[in-house]
Design an enzyme around this catalytic site. Structure first.
Site, PDB file in Angstrom:
ATOM      1  N   LYS A 192     -40.732  67.066 -15.146  1.00 40.60           N
ATOM      2  CA  LYS A 192     -39.903  68.101 -15.777  1.00 40.60           C
ATOM      3  C   LYS A 192     -38.659  68.383 -14.929  1.00 40.60           C
ATOM      4  O   LYS A 192     -38.695  68.240 -13.709  1.00 40.60           O
ATOM      5  CB  LYS A 192     -40.727  69.386 -15.984  1.00 40.60           C
ATOM      6  CG  LYS A 192     -41.061  70.104 -14.707  1.00 40.60           C
ATOM      7  CD  LYS A 192     -41.732  71.462 -14.935  1.00 40.60           C
ATOM      8  CE  LYS A 192     -41.947  72.105 -13.575  1.00 40.60           C
ATOM      9  NZ  LYS A 192     -42.777  73.245 -13.515  1.00 40.60           N
ATOM     10  N   LYS A 238     -47.943  72.023  -6.158  1.00 41.51           N
ATOM     11  CA  LYS A 238     -47.089  72.581  -5.110  1.00 41.51           C
ATOM     12  C   LYS A 238     -47.731  72.514  -3.730  1.00 41.51           C
ATOM     13  O   LYS A 238     -47.036  72.538  -2.726  1.00 41.51           O
ATOM     14  CB  LYS A 238     -46.736  74.037  -5.442  1.00 41.51           C
ATOM     15  CG  LYS A 238     -45.836  74.122  -6.646  1.00 41.51           C
ATOM     16  CD  LYS A 238     -44.899  75.293  -6.609  1.00 41.51           C
ATOM     17  CE  LYS A 238     -43.834  75.121  -7.666  1.00 41.51           C
ATOM     18  NZ  LYS A 238     -43.142  76.322  -8.014  1.00 41.51           N
ATOM     19  N   LYS A 273     -35.888  73.045 -10.245  1.00 44.61           N
ATOM     20  CA  LYS A 273     -34.900  73.446  -9.255  1.00 44.61           C
ATOM     21  C   LYS A 273     -35.002  72.586  -8.002  1.00 44.61           C
ATOM     22  O   LYS A 273     -34.106  72.541  -7.207  1.00 44.61           O
ATOM     23  CB  LYS A 273     -35.128  74.909  -8.867  1.00 44.61           C
ATOM     24  CG  LYS A 273     -34.910  75.846 -10.030  1.00 44.61           C
ATOM     25  CD  LYS A 273     -35.618  77.176  -9.818  1.00 44.61           C
ATOM     26  CE  LYS A 273     -35.525  78.043 -11.061  1.00 44.61           C
ATOM     27  NZ  LYS A 273     -36.480  79.116 -11.120  1.00 44.61           N
TER      28      LYS A 273
HETATM   29  P1  TYM Z   1     -39.868  79.601 -13.348  1.00 43.74           P
HETATM   30  O1  TYM Z   1     -38.989  80.504 -12.563  1.00 43.74           O
HETATM   31  O2  TYM Z   1     -40.274  78.297 -12.737  1.00 43.74           O
HETATM   32  O3  TYM Z   1     -39.203  79.245 -14.751  1.00 43.74           O
HETATM   33  C1  TYM Z   1     -38.685  80.242 -15.623  1.00 43.74           C
HETATM   34  C2  TYM Z   1     -38.913  79.810 -17.066  1.00 43.74           C
HETATM   35  O4  TYM Z   1     -38.298  78.545 -17.333  1.00 43.74           O
HETATM   36  C3  TYM Z   1     -39.246  77.658 -17.920  1.00 43.74           C
HETATM   37  N1  TYM Z   1     -38.949  76.281 -17.475  1.00 43.74           N
HETATM   38  C4  TYM Z   1     -38.763  75.231 -18.300  1.00 43.74           C
HETATM   39  N2  TYM Z   1     -38.766  75.138 -19.638  1.00 43.74           N
HETATM   40  C5  TYM Z   1     -38.512  73.905 -20.179  1.00 43.74           C
HETATM   41  N3  TYM Z   1     -38.254  72.804 -19.429  1.00 43.74           N
HETATM   42  C6  TYM Z   1     -38.243  72.850 -18.087  1.00 43.74           C
HETATM   43  N4  TYM Z   1     -37.973  71.758 -17.370  1.00 43.74           N
HETATM   44  C7  TYM Z   1     -38.506  74.116 -17.458  1.00 43.74           C
HETATM   45  N5  TYM Z   1     -38.567  74.520 -16.158  1.00 43.74           N
HETATM   46  C8  TYM Z   1     -38.838  75.852 -16.189  1.00 43.74           C
HETATM   47  C9  TYM Z   1     -40.594  78.134 -17.393  1.00 43.74           C
HETATM   48  O5  TYM Z   1     -41.651  77.712 -18.245  1.00 43.74           O
HETATM   49  C10 TYM Z   1     -40.408  79.635 -17.389  1.00 43.74           C
HETATM   50  O6  TYM Z   1     -40.683  80.180 -18.667  1.00 43.74           O
HETATM   51  N6  TYM Z   1     -44.417  81.644 -12.756  1.00 43.74           N
HETATM   52  C11 TYM Z   1     -43.177  81.737 -13.518  1.00 43.74           C
HETATM   53  C12 TYM Z   1     -42.470  83.082 -13.387  1.00 43.74           C
HETATM   54  C13 TYM Z   1     -43.287  84.269 -13.758  1.00 43.74           C
HETATM   55  C14 TYM Z   1     -43.638  84.671 -15.081  1.00 43.74           C
HETATM   56  C15 TYM Z   1     -44.366  85.896 -14.914  1.00 43.74           C
HETATM   57  C16 TYM Z   1     -43.419  84.136 -16.349  1.00 43.74           C
HETATM   58  C17 TYM Z   1     -43.802  85.192 -12.888  1.00 43.74           C
HETATM   59  N7  TYM Z   1     -44.439  86.178 -13.574  1.00 43.74           N
HETATM   60  C18 TYM Z   1     -44.880  86.568 -16.028  1.00 43.74           C
HETATM   61  C19 TYM Z   1     -43.936  84.817 -17.453  1.00 43.74           C
HETATM   62  C20 TYM Z   1     -44.660  86.037 -17.279  1.00 43.74           C
HETATM   63  C21 TYM Z   1     -42.224  80.675 -12.998  1.00 43.74           C
HETATM   64  O7  TYM Z   1     -42.338  80.217 -11.900  1.00 43.74           O
HETATM   65  O8  TYM Z   1     -41.160  80.399 -13.838  1.00 43.74           O
END
Ligand code: TYM
Length: 326
Positions: free
Chosen positions: A192, A111, A195
Protein backbone atom coordinates in the site's frame (compact mmCIF):
# COMPACT_ATOMS: atom_id res chain seq x y z
CA UNK A 1 -27.92 12.10 13.49
CA UNK A 2 -25.45 9.24 13.44
CA UNK A 3 -22.03 9.98 14.92
CA UNK A 4 -18.88 9.51 12.85
CA UNK A 5 -15.36 9.34 14.31
CA UNK A 6 -12.00 8.90 12.61
CA UNK A 7 -8.33 9.66 13.19
CA UNK A 8 -5.05 10.14 11.35
CA UNK A 9 -1.47 10.00 12.65
CA UNK A 10 0.87 12.99 12.37
CA UNK A 11 3.79 10.96 11.05
CA UNK A 12 5.44 11.89 7.77
CA UNK A 13 3.43 13.69 5.12
CA UNK A 14 -0.19 13.18 4.17
CA UNK A 15 -0.39 11.20 0.91
CA UNK A 16 -2.87 10.42 -1.80
CA UNK A 17 -3.86 7.13 -0.13
CA UNK A 18 -4.95 9.03 2.99
CA UNK A 19 -7.00 11.42 0.86
CA UNK A 20 -8.72 8.86 -1.39
CA UNK A 21 -9.11 6.15 1.25
CA UNK A 22 -10.24 8.33 4.14
CA UNK A 23 -10.10 12.11 4.19
CA UNK A 24 -12.46 12.90 1.33
CA UNK A 25 -15.06 10.62 2.90
CA UNK A 26 -14.58 12.45 6.20
CA UNK A 27 -15.44 15.64 4.34
CA UNK A 28 -18.50 14.14 2.64
CA UNK A 29 -19.82 12.67 5.89
CA UNK A 30 -19.90 16.04 7.64
CA UNK A 31 -23.14 16.95 5.88
CA UNK A 32 -25.37 14.23 7.26
CA UNK A 33 -23.57 13.12 10.40
CA UNK A 34 -22.24 14.50 13.61
CA UNK A 35 -18.56 14.25 12.74
CA UNK A 36 -15.60 14.04 15.12
CA UNK A 37 -12.10 13.98 13.62
CA UNK A 38 -8.86 13.61 15.48
CA UNK A 39 -5.13 14.12 14.89
CA UNK A 40 -3.86 11.15 16.87
CA UNK A 41 -0.54 12.42 18.16
CA UNK A 42 -0.36 9.85 20.99
CA UNK A 43 -0.39 7.07 18.39
CA UNK A 44 2.72 8.66 16.86
CA UNK A 45 4.65 7.94 20.09
CA UNK A 46 4.58 4.18 19.52
CA UNK A 47 7.65 4.43 17.28
CA UNK A 48 10.81 6.52 17.84
CA UNK A 49 10.12 10.17 16.95
CA UNK A 50 11.62 13.65 16.99
CA UNK A 51 9.74 16.03 19.37
CA UNK A 52 10.13 19.17 17.22
CA UNK A 53 9.00 17.28 14.15
CA UNK A 54 5.96 15.89 16.02
CA UNK A 55 4.93 19.40 17.09
CA UNK A 56 5.28 20.68 13.53
CA UNK A 57 3.54 17.68 11.98
CA UNK A 58 0.59 17.81 14.38
CA UNK A 59 -0.26 21.44 13.58
CA UNK A 60 0.46 20.96 9.88
CA UNK A 61 -1.86 17.93 9.73
CA UNK A 62 -4.66 19.89 11.39
CA UNK A 63 -4.18 22.60 8.75
CA UNK A 64 -4.26 19.98 6.01
CA UNK A 65 -7.53 18.56 7.35
CA UNK A 66 -9.11 22.01 7.16
CA UNK A 67 -7.59 22.48 3.69
CA UNK A 68 -9.19 19.27 2.37
CA UNK A 69 -12.55 20.51 3.61
CA UNK A 70 -13.10 19.61 7.27
CA UNK A 71 -15.08 22.51 8.74
CA UNK A 72 -14.01 23.01 12.39
CA UNK A 73 -17.27 24.87 13.14
CA UNK A 74 -19.59 22.15 11.85
CA UNK A 75 -17.44 19.18 12.85
CA UNK A 76 -15.30 18.57 15.91
CA UNK A 77 -11.60 18.70 14.97
CA UNK A 78 -9.12 18.16 17.78
CA UNK A 79 -5.76 16.74 18.86
CA UNK A 80 -5.91 13.46 20.81
CA UNK A 81 -3.21 14.50 23.31
CA UNK A 82 -5.31 17.50 24.42
CA UNK A 83 -7.71 15.14 26.20
CA UNK A 84 -6.64 12.87 29.06
CA UNK A 85 -9.83 10.85 28.54
CA UNK A 86 -8.25 8.89 25.67
CA UNK A 87 -5.34 7.49 27.68
CA UNK A 88 -7.52 6.79 30.71
CA UNK A 89 -10.03 4.89 28.60
CA UNK A 90 -7.20 3.10 26.77
CA UNK A 91 -6.24 1.35 30.03
CA UNK A 92 -9.79 0.07 30.33
CA UNK A 93 -9.62 -1.13 26.72
CA UNK A 94 -6.33 -2.96 27.42
CA UNK A 95 -7.98 -4.72 30.34
CA UNK A 96 -10.93 -5.69 28.14
CA UNK A 97 -8.89 -7.02 25.22
CA UNK A 98 -7.10 -10.37 25.19
CA UNK A 99 -3.33 -10.65 24.73
CA UNK A 100 -3.98 -13.12 21.88
CA UNK A 101 -6.27 -10.66 20.11
CA UNK A 102 -3.65 -7.91 20.20
CA UNK A 103 -0.97 -10.35 19.06
CA UNK A 104 -3.01 -11.21 15.96
CA UNK A 105 -3.12 -7.61 14.68
CA UNK A 106 -1.39 -7.63 11.30
CA UNK A 107 -0.29 -4.01 11.61
CA UNK A 108 1.61 -4.90 14.79
CA UNK A 109 3.27 -7.85 13.06
CA UNK A 110 4.25 -5.69 10.06
CA UNK A 111 5.59 -2.79 12.10
CA UNK A 112 7.44 -4.86 14.70
CA UNK A 113 9.06 -7.19 12.17
CA UNK A 114 12.76 -6.43 11.88
CA UNK A 115 12.55 -3.36 14.13
CA UNK A 116 15.32 -2.83 16.77
CA UNK A 117 12.98 -1.38 19.37
CA UNK A 118 9.40 -2.61 19.65
CA UNK A 119 7.57 -0.53 22.26
CA UNK A 120 4.80 -1.86 24.49
CA UNK A 121 2.74 0.96 23.05
CA UNK A 122 3.06 -0.46 19.55
CA UNK A 123 1.51 -3.67 20.87
CA UNK A 124 -1.36 -1.98 22.75
CA UNK A 125 -1.92 0.64 20.00
CA UNK A 126 -5.26 -0.89 18.88
CA UNK A 127 -6.59 -0.58 22.46
CA UNK A 128 -5.92 3.18 22.36
CA UNK A 129 -7.60 3.27 18.97
CA UNK A 130 -10.64 1.48 20.45
CA UNK A 131 -10.76 4.11 23.20
CA UNK A 132 -10.68 6.88 20.59
CA UNK A 133 -13.70 5.40 18.86
CA UNK A 134 -15.78 4.21 21.81
CA UNK A 135 -15.48 7.43 23.84
CA UNK A 136 -17.62 9.22 21.24
CA UNK A 137 -20.58 6.79 21.03
CA UNK A 138 -19.48 6.32 17.45
CA UNK A 139 -21.79 4.68 14.93
CA UNK A 140 -19.49 4.77 11.89
CA UNK A 141 -15.73 4.90 11.37
CA UNK A 142 -14.63 5.93 7.85
CA UNK A 143 -11.21 4.37 7.16
CA UNK A 144 -9.14 2.72 4.44
CA UNK A 145 -8.99 -1.06 4.13
CA UNK A 146 -5.81 -1.35 6.26
CA UNK A 147 -7.73 -0.27 9.39
CA UNK A 148 -10.52 -2.86 9.10
CA UNK A 149 -8.99 -5.25 11.65
CA UNK A 150 -8.54 -2.48 14.24
CA UNK A 151 -12.19 -1.43 13.92
CA UNK A 152 -13.28 -5.06 14.28
CA UNK A 153 -11.31 -5.22 17.51
CA UNK A 154 -13.00 -2.04 18.79
CA UNK A 155 -16.37 -3.68 18.07
CA UNK A 156 -15.37 -6.86 19.90
CA UNK A 157 -14.19 -4.87 22.91
CA UNK A 158 -17.44 -2.85 23.00
CA UNK A 159 -19.58 -6.00 22.85
CA UNK A 160 -17.48 -7.71 25.53
CA UNK A 161 -17.53 -4.71 27.85
CA UNK A 162 -21.32 -4.28 27.44
CA UNK A 163 -21.78 -8.00 28.20
CA UNK A 164 -19.67 -7.85 31.34
CA UNK A 165 -20.62 -4.50 32.83
CA UNK A 166 -23.94 -3.54 31.24
CA UNK A 167 -24.80 -1.40 28.27
CA UNK A 168 -22.07 1.25 28.07
CA UNK A 169 -20.70 1.59 24.55
CA UNK A 170 -22.26 2.02 21.12
CA UNK A 171 -20.92 -0.76 18.87
CA UNK A 172 -19.29 0.99 15.87
CA UNK A 173 -18.94 -0.17 12.30
CA UNK A 174 -16.21 0.49 9.75
CA UNK A 175 -17.16 2.40 6.60
CA UNK A 176 -14.71 1.46 3.86
CA UNK A 177 -15.19 3.14 0.48
CA UNK A 178 -15.66 0.95 -2.61
CA UNK A 179 -13.05 2.99 -4.51
CA UNK A 180 -9.72 4.25 -3.19
CA UNK A 181 -9.74 2.12 -0.02
CA UNK A 182 -6.34 0.69 -0.85
CA UNK A 183 -4.14 2.96 -2.94
CA UNK A 184 -0.91 1.13 -3.77
CA UNK A 185 2.69 2.34 -3.98
CA UNK A 186 3.62 3.60 -7.47
CA UNK A 187 6.97 1.80 -7.46
CA UNK A 188 5.92 -1.37 -5.61
CA UNK A 189 2.24 -1.84 -6.50
CA UNK A 190 2.00 -4.93 -4.31
CA UNK A 191 2.29 -2.82 -1.10
CA UNK A 192 0.00 0.00 0.00
CA UNK A 193 1.04 3.61 -0.52
CA UNK A 194 2.35 4.82 2.83
CA UNK A 195 4.27 7.57 4.53
CA UNK A 196 7.32 5.39 5.06
CA UNK A 197 7.34 1.92 3.49
CA UNK A 198 7.75 2.39 -0.25
CA UNK A 199 10.23 5.24 -0.55
CA UNK A 200 9.82 8.76 -1.89
CA UNK A 201 9.02 7.94 -5.51
CA UNK A 202 6.15 5.60 -4.65
CA UNK A 203 3.87 8.01 -2.78
CA UNK A 204 2.17 11.18 -4.00
CA UNK A 205 2.26 13.65 -1.12
CA UNK A 206 -0.57 16.17 -0.92
CA UNK A 207 2.00 18.99 -0.96
CA UNK A 208 3.94 17.71 -3.99
CA UNK A 209 4.09 20.36 -6.73
CA UNK A 210 2.64 19.59 -10.19
CA UNK A 211 6.05 18.83 -11.75
CA UNK A 212 6.83 16.33 -8.98
CA UNK A 213 3.42 14.66 -9.34
CA UNK A 214 3.88 14.35 -13.11
CA UNK A 215 7.37 12.89 -12.60
CA UNK A 216 6.23 10.30 -10.06
CA UNK A 217 3.39 9.10 -12.31
CA UNK A 218 5.69 9.03 -15.33
CA UNK A 219 8.03 6.70 -13.46
CA UNK A 220 5.23 4.53 -12.03
CA UNK A 221 5.82 0.82 -12.48
CA UNK A 222 3.46 -0.89 -14.96
CA UNK A 223 4.17 -4.25 -16.68
CA UNK A 224 5.70 -5.66 -19.85
CA UNK A 225 2.36 -5.85 -21.70
CA UNK A 226 0.74 -2.91 -23.48
CA UNK A 227 -3.00 -3.30 -22.77
CA UNK A 228 -4.74 -0.78 -20.48
CA UNK A 229 -7.10 -3.04 -18.50
CA UNK A 230 -8.32 -3.19 -14.89
CA UNK A 231 -7.07 -6.49 -13.46
CA UNK A 232 -5.45 -6.01 -10.03
CA UNK A 233 -4.11 -9.58 -9.80
CA UNK A 234 -2.19 -9.80 -13.05
CA UNK A 235 -1.73 -6.06 -13.70
CA UNK A 236 -1.26 -4.43 -10.26
CA UNK A 237 0.58 -1.31 -11.46
CA UNK A 238 -1.81 -0.43 -14.30
CA UNK A 239 -4.84 -1.26 -12.11
CA UNK A 240 -3.57 1.02 -9.35
CA UNK A 241 -3.27 3.89 -11.86
CA UNK A 242 -6.81 3.19 -13.07
CA UNK A 243 -8.11 3.10 -9.49
CA UNK A 244 -6.45 6.45 -8.75
CA UNK A 245 -7.74 7.98 -12.00
CA UNK A 246 -11.23 6.63 -11.30
CA UNK A 247 -11.25 7.80 -7.67
CA UNK A 248 -9.94 11.25 -8.64
CA UNK A 249 -12.57 11.70 -11.38
CA UNK A 250 -15.55 9.98 -9.77
CA UNK A 251 -15.63 6.91 -12.03
CA UNK A 252 -15.05 3.20 -11.61
CA UNK A 253 -11.54 2.02 -12.60
CA UNK A 254 -12.99 0.10 -15.58
CA UNK A 255 -14.83 3.19 -16.86
CA UNK A 256 -11.71 5.29 -16.38
CA UNK A 257 -9.89 2.90 -18.75
CA UNK A 258 -12.29 3.57 -21.65
CA UNK A 259 -10.56 5.38 -24.51
CA UNK A 260 -7.04 5.10 -23.06
CA UNK A 261 -4.84 3.00 -25.32
CA UNK A 262 -1.30 3.48 -24.10
CA UNK A 263 0.43 3.36 -20.71
CA UNK A 264 1.97 6.80 -21.35
CA UNK A 265 -1.51 8.29 -21.87
CA UNK A 266 -2.82 6.59 -18.73
CA UNK A 267 0.03 8.05 -16.67
CA UNK A 268 -0.47 11.53 -18.11
CA UNK A 269 -4.26 11.44 -17.55
CA UNK A 270 -3.84 10.22 -13.97
CA UNK A 271 -1.23 12.88 -13.21
CA UNK A 272 -3.48 15.59 -14.62
CA UNK A 273 -6.50 14.42 -12.61
CA UNK A 274 -4.47 14.32 -9.38
CA UNK A 275 -2.88 17.73 -10.01
CA UNK A 276 -6.37 19.27 -10.48
CA UNK A 277 -7.66 17.51 -7.38
CA UNK A 278 -4.77 18.77 -5.24
CA UNK A 279 -4.40 22.33 -6.54
CA UNK A 280 -7.21 23.95 -4.47
CA UNK A 281 -6.20 21.92 -1.41
CA UNK A 282 -2.62 23.15 -1.65
CA UNK A 283 -3.73 26.77 -2.06
CA UNK A 284 -5.91 26.58 1.05
CA UNK A 285 -3.21 24.78 3.02
CA UNK A 286 -0.65 27.53 2.34
CA UNK A 287 -3.11 30.22 3.48
CA UNK A 288 -3.85 28.34 6.71
CA UNK A 289 -0.19 27.55 7.40
CA UNK A 290 0.54 31.29 7.43
CA UNK A 291 -1.56 31.71 10.61
CA UNK A 292 -0.60 29.08 13.21
CA UNK A 293 -2.27 31.04 16.04
CA UNK A 294 -5.63 30.65 14.29
CA UNK A 295 -5.04 26.90 13.96
CA UNK A 296 -4.28 26.66 17.68
CA UNK A 297 -7.48 28.58 18.45
CA UNK A 298 -9.53 26.18 16.32
CA UNK A 299 -7.90 23.17 17.98
CA UNK A 300 -8.60 24.53 21.48
CA UNK A 301 -12.26 24.96 20.49
CA UNK A 302 -12.25 21.42 19.09
CA UNK A 303 -10.79 20.00 22.31
CA UNK A 304 -13.60 21.61 24.34
CA UNK A 305 -16.25 20.18 22.05
CA UNK A 306 -14.60 16.73 22.11
CA UNK A 307 -14.36 16.76 25.91
CA UNK A 308 -18.05 17.51 26.24
CA UNK A 309 -18.75 14.15 24.56
CA UNK A 310 -15.85 12.03 25.86
CA UNK A 311 -15.99 13.03 29.50
CA UNK A 312 -19.57 11.85 30.21
CA UNK A 313 -18.79 8.57 28.40
CA UNK A 314 -15.78 8.02 30.61
CA UNK A 315 -17.84 8.76 33.75
CA UNK A 316 -20.30 6.08 32.63
CA UNK A 317 -17.42 3.65 32.03
CA UNK A 318 -15.92 4.33 35.47
CA UNK A 319 -19.25 3.92 37.17
CA UNK A 320 -20.14 0.67 35.38
CA UNK A 321 -16.68 -0.75 36.16
CA UNK A 322 -17.21 -0.11 39.88
CA UNK A 323 -14.55 2.58 40.29
CA UNK A 324 -15.44 4.85 43.22
CA UNK A 325 -16.68 8.23 42.00
CA UNK A 326 -14.22 11.08 42.44
P1 TYM B 1 -3.15 6.43 9.32
O1 TYM B 1 -2.70 7.72 9.91
O2 TYM B 1 -2.12 5.43 8.91
O3 TYM B 1 -4.06 6.69 8.03
C1 TYM B 1 -5.15 7.60 8.04
C2 TYM B 1 -6.25 7.07 7.13
O4 TYM B 1 -5.77 6.88 5.79
C3 TYM B 1 -6.07 5.56 5.35
N1 TYM B 1 -5.00 5.10 4.45
C4 TYM B 1 -5.19 4.62 3.20
N2 TYM B 1 -6.30 4.47 2.47
C5 TYM B 1 -6.15 3.97 1.20
N3 TYM B 1 -4.94 3.65 0.67
C6 TYM B 1 -3.80 3.79 1.36
N4 TYM B 1 -2.63 3.48 0.82
C7 TYM B 1 -3.90 4.30 2.70
N5 TYM B 1 -2.97 4.56 3.67
C8 TYM B 1 -3.67 5.05 4.73
C9 TYM B 1 -6.13 4.73 6.62
O5 TYM B 1 -6.90 3.55 6.42
C10 TYM B 1 -6.77 5.69 7.59
O6 TYM B 1 -8.18 5.66 7.47
N6 TYM B 1 -4.57 3.77 13.33
C11 TYM B 1 -5.00 4.80 12.40
C12 TYM B 1 -5.35 6.13 13.06
C13 TYM B 1 -6.39 6.06 14.12
C14 TYM B 1 -7.79 5.89 13.92
C15 TYM B 1 -8.36 5.95 15.23
C16 TYM B 1 -8.59 5.68 12.80
C17 TYM B 1 -6.17 6.19 15.47
N7 TYM B 1 -7.35 6.14 16.14
C18 TYM B 1 -9.74 5.80 15.40
C19 TYM B 1 -9.97 5.54 12.98
C20 TYM B 1 -10.53 5.60 14.29
C21 TYM B 1 -3.86 5.07 11.43
O7 TYM B 1 -2.73 4.80 11.71
O8 TYM B 1 -4.22 5.74 10.28
Amino acid sequence: MARVFSGIKPTGSVHLGNLLGALRHWVAMQDEHQAVYCVVDLHALTVPHDPDELRRATRSLAQMLVAVGIDPERSTLFVQGHLTEHTECAWVMECTSAFGELRRMTQFKDKSDGSDFVSGGLFTYPALQAADILLYDTDQVPVGEDQRQHIELARDIAVRFNGRYGDTFVVPEAVIPPAGARVMDLQYPEIKMSKSDGGEQGAILLLDDPAMIAKKFKRAVTDSETEVRFDPTSKPGVSNLLSILGAATGQSPATAAVGIERYGDLKAATAEAVISLLRPIQDRYHELAADPAETDRLLAMGADKARSIASPTLDRVRDNLGLLSR
